[in-house]
Enzyme design. Structure first.
Site, short mmCIF file in Angstrom:
data_model
loop_
_atom_site.label_atom_id
_atom_site.label_comp_id
_atom_site.label_asym_id
_atom_site.label_seq_id
_atom_site.Cartn_x
_atom_site.Cartn_y
_atom_site.Cartn_z
N SER A 103 0.82 -1.20 0.00
CA SER A 103 0.00 0.00 0.00
C SER A 103 0.87 1.27 0.00
O SER A 103 1.64 1.49 -0.93
CB SER A 103 -0.94 -0.05 1.21
OG SER A 103 -1.89 0.96 1.17
N HIS A 128 -3.13 -2.05 -3.76
CA HIS A 128 -4.60 -2.05 -3.77
C HIS A 128 -5.11 -0.62 -3.88
O HIS A 128 -4.34 0.34 -3.76
CB HIS A 128 -5.18 -2.75 -2.53
CG HIS A 128 -4.80 -2.12 -1.22
ND1 HIS A 128 -5.24 -0.88 -0.81
CD2 HIS A 128 -4.02 -2.58 -0.21
CE1 HIS A 128 -4.76 -0.61 0.38
NE2 HIS A 128 -4.00 -1.62 0.77
#
Length: 202
Positions: A103, A128
């Site tokens: 992330s 993501h």
């Protein structure tokens, strides 16, 4: 230099030396090594510490800086801050993944040029979609949803430029958690080289 405690005799003197304490020596050696370590959740405090170290090292010399990253991610804007400073300063920055780079941690990782992105053999990567907590009145919900959409588009463009993929492919791949092994990260363009020793750093 010797200090005498009041009402004590000669045998109870406290000796103090001007030598740097062990903790101070460790900090000096770490600074000279030109290494920055980013571990744990990404937040404003971690970003401030990392950016302070990067700017200080950039002021010290133009020699390469190594940024070691093992992070589950965290606050996107804090990741942005470190990412942008990596690109802003003059010295070459080498990012080195270890453990997991996820992330906002991956956002920092791609602040370096692809040929300067390394990882150790057992590293995993996770990309993501950016997310945020949404709440409040309907008008506020709409504003927050629009900001998440804008952030997602920026995310797709940034990782497309970093990997050589298209923004559309980044969007499709990151609709759900997108895990990559070191081999997959190499093939995807996220990673430049897997290394096992410091001697392999270019």
């Amino acid at each position: 230099m010797n200090y005498r405690l009041e009402d004590e005799d000669e045998d109870t003197r406290v000796d103090e030396t001007p030598d740097t304490p062990p903790a101070g020596k460790a900090e000096q050696l770490f600074f000279k090594s030109r290494n920055v370590i980013i571990t744990g959740a990404i937040d404003d405090k971690l970003a401030r510490r990392a950016v302070t170290q990067l700017l200080a090292l950039a002021e010290d010399s133009d020699d390469p800086i190594n940024v070691f990253i093992s992070s589950p991610g965290g606050h996107v804007e804090s990741g942005d801050m470190v990412h942008d400073i990596i690109k802003f300063i003059r010295p070459k920055v080498r990012t080195i993944g270890s453990g997991w780079v996820a992330s906002a941690g991956a956002l920092i990782f791609v602040g370096a040029e692809r040929e300067n992105r390394y990882c150790l053999p057992n590293t995993r990567f996770l990309l993501h979609q950016p997310s945020g907590g949404i709440g409040g009145q309907v008008s506020d919900l709409m504003i927050q949803a629009e900001q998440i959409r804008i952030m997602a588009e920026r995310f797709h463009k940034l990782f497309a430029e970093a990997t050589g993929q298209t923004p559309e492919k980044i969007a499709e791949d990151t609709r759900r958690d997108f895990w990559l092994t070191t081999k997959e990260a190499l093939d995807y363009g996220l990673l430049g080289k897997v290394i096992s020793s410091v001697d392999e750093l270019a």
